[in-house]
Every structure is written in C-alpha cells, then in structure tokens.
Design a protein around this motif. Sequence first.
Motif, mmCIF file in Angstrom:
data_model
loop_
_atom_site.group_PDB
_atom_site.id
_atom_site.type_symbol
_atom_site.label_atom_id
_atom_site.label_comp_id
_atom_site.label_asym_id
_atom_site.label_seq_id
_atom_site.Cartn_x
_atom_site.Cartn_y
_atom_site.Cartn_z
ATOM 1 N N GLN A 48 6.026 1.667 5.726
ATOM 2 C CA GLN A 48 4.783 2.025 5.060
ATOM 3 C C GLN A 48 4.244 0.943 4.128
ATOM 4 O OE1 GLN A 48 6.851 6.209 4.450
ATOM 5 N NE2 GLN A 48 4.833 6.254 3.517
ATOM 6 N N ASP A 94 6.856 7.527 10.303
ATOM 7 C CA ASP A 94 6.054 6.953 9.228
ATOM 8 C C ASP A 94 5.835 5.478 9.538
ATOM 9 O OD1 ASP A 94 5.751 9.383 8.034
ATOM 10 O OD2 ASP A 94 6.899 8.918 6.236
ATOM 11 N N HIS A 127 3.294 10.924 8.077
ATOM 12 C CA HIS A 127 2.210 10.006 7.723
ATOM 13 C C HIS A 127 1.418 9.556 8.952
ATOM 14 C CE1 HIS A 127 2.782 8.905 3.377
ATOM 15 N NE2 HIS A 127 3.881 9.612 3.607
#
Length: 357
Positions: A48, A94, A127
């Motif tokens: 991320q 993610d 996400h």
Amino acid sequence: MRLVVPLIVLLVAFCGHASAASRKMTGTRPLPALPAAAFTIIIIPDTQAYTGKGTKATKDSTDPVTNKNLEAQVKWIAAHREDQNIVFVSHVGDIVDSNNAGQWAVAKQYLDILRGVVPFSLTVGNHDMTTKGDAHLFQEQFPAASFKQHPWYLGSYTHERKGQNVSANNVNSAQLFSAGGMDFIHLSLECNAPDDVLAWANEMLTKNAARRALITTHMDLGILDKPKTEEGFIHDPKGRMRWVKIHGGRGNTAEQMWDKLFRKHANLRLIFCGDQSRVTALRLTTPADDGHPVTSMLTDYMSQPVLRLLRFVPAENKVHALTYDVMQKVLVDDTPHVHELDQHQFTLDYPMQPATK
C-alpha cells in the motif's frame, strides 16, 4: 507474546501505528545460499506504499503516482527467479491503498513484470474493492482473459448473476505448478469470500486432491473480534478472525472459512494471509478434520519492500521461512514492535514424499 490455545500453536507479533520513517526494517545478515534441490515460493505482503498526487502518504504532492517498494519487490523476484529457484509467487492482497484507477495502473505496470517469468496469483483485499465486493477496477487491469494464455492458470470462479464485478473474472482464481517432483494447486480467495465462492473452492480442491494445496486469502489471522478502540487493533486477542470487512452478511469470517473449507481437505497444509497492518507476524497451526496440521501465516510488513521466501527443502522435509528486505538486502531480524527473531525467520515441518496418486 504467545497465546496458548488447546490444539493450536499461536505465535504473535504486534505492530502499532508508526511513521514512515520508523517503519524501516532492520537486520545485518545477508540472504543465505539456497540449499541443494530446494525451491522457493514467494509471498508478497500488502503493498500500500503509494506516493504521488492524491495518495494518503503524500496528499499535497503533484508528482506522478508510484510505488517504489512494489517496484523493488517484483524486480527482485524477476532478477532472482533462477538463483532462488522461484516456482510461484502469491500476493496476499491490498495490492493498492486507495481503490482508484491511478493506483491500479501503477500496480499493473509493476506486477506485469512477473508475466512470462514465474507463475503468480493476486489476491483481492479489502482495499482492492468496495465494501459490497465490487472489484471492477481490479478486473479492468487483471481480468481472467489476461491469464488464460498461461498454462499454469487453471481458471477463476464464475457465476451467472448480473453483477459480474462481484467475485467473478479473476477475483477468485486457481493456479497449478510443479516443483521438486511434487504437483501443487494454489487458490487465491477474495477477502471474506462468500459461500458460493467457497463451494467453488471446495470443488477445485476435491477435483485436484492428488495435488498439494496452498491457499491465499486476505483475512485469516489477526485480531479475533473487531476492536472497539485504537489500542485494540494492537493488543486485543489474536487468532483466526471472527469479523468481516467485505460483503456484509454474505461475507464469511476467517473462522467460517476454516469450518466451511480449510479443515475439510487432506491436501491442504499452508494458508497465507495479510490485512492486519498492526499485527506483523502471526502463525497458527490447527488440526484438520483428518488430524493433519494446517499452518496459517500472516505476513504484513507495513507495505515495506519486504518479501517472505518460503524455501521448500525436500531432503529435510522442512520449509524455511526467510523474511527479506530487498532494498537493504538483509534478512529482517527486528522491527520497531516485533523484536523476536523467530517471528521473522522460522522453520516448518512439511512432509515432501510424493503425494499418493
């Protein structure tokens, strides 16, 4: 910290909120040589760490969006595929931080480096889609059609409902590969996979019962119950999670996924997951219905340029897990909140006699 629970071994490490500067992994030892006849499976933790215009990390920046850590991770894999005998790569999910077109374009730019180099899978994390499970931005960049030319791509879950953006088109996928005289099947299952997806996964494992099974899903180990305070994300009891982030009432908790899928299959021994940014490393070994041990491992190094190398050594019937910082070029021995060496570098028993046909 170790929690003792009947019939399971649980190894726990904490990671609280930290500034980007304090998140640097530390270590001094280089990566040891690969043992003879060993092969490696790579686990890519949550990635991320996007920077540039509109990102959380650099809100005021006008620079193009990039992710230097993800770039370093995939380029290291590509450069070392042969000398590390890398046979498969799994991303725990993610993939992006914010589910927008800009970050997905960057993710594709870097992850496409792996195409034609090594079989790989991408797991869809919370996400990477909406809370209702809409993963259309992921599907635009990594549709099932873009993998069908690869002989190792077995396929993806399909359904005939109107909402094809949910669960279908590579959001849940299967891969085949062989190494060390052994045949494997790997499944990537989305965060909080619903019952229809688990039915497909059960079918895939049953049809391929002669293959050794591996599963990656985004949420498996972490904080047991949804914390009510910020401190709870660090200090609350840990294990196989009992709360969901995606799909609402349709979504299965990790505990439900264990009961509905994981525990049922004699060929499944390893489960990989991510998600818990304030829990760095967690391992849980639980007996399946037939009594054999199934080990789950959480790998979430706060989106730093870290990989987990799982070295399968058939001569030893062992898997050596090495956590490696590809930028510093050292094994991760310590982190700001996890000081125990055996949380980062450890060995698992893994019988490697040929599977019964």
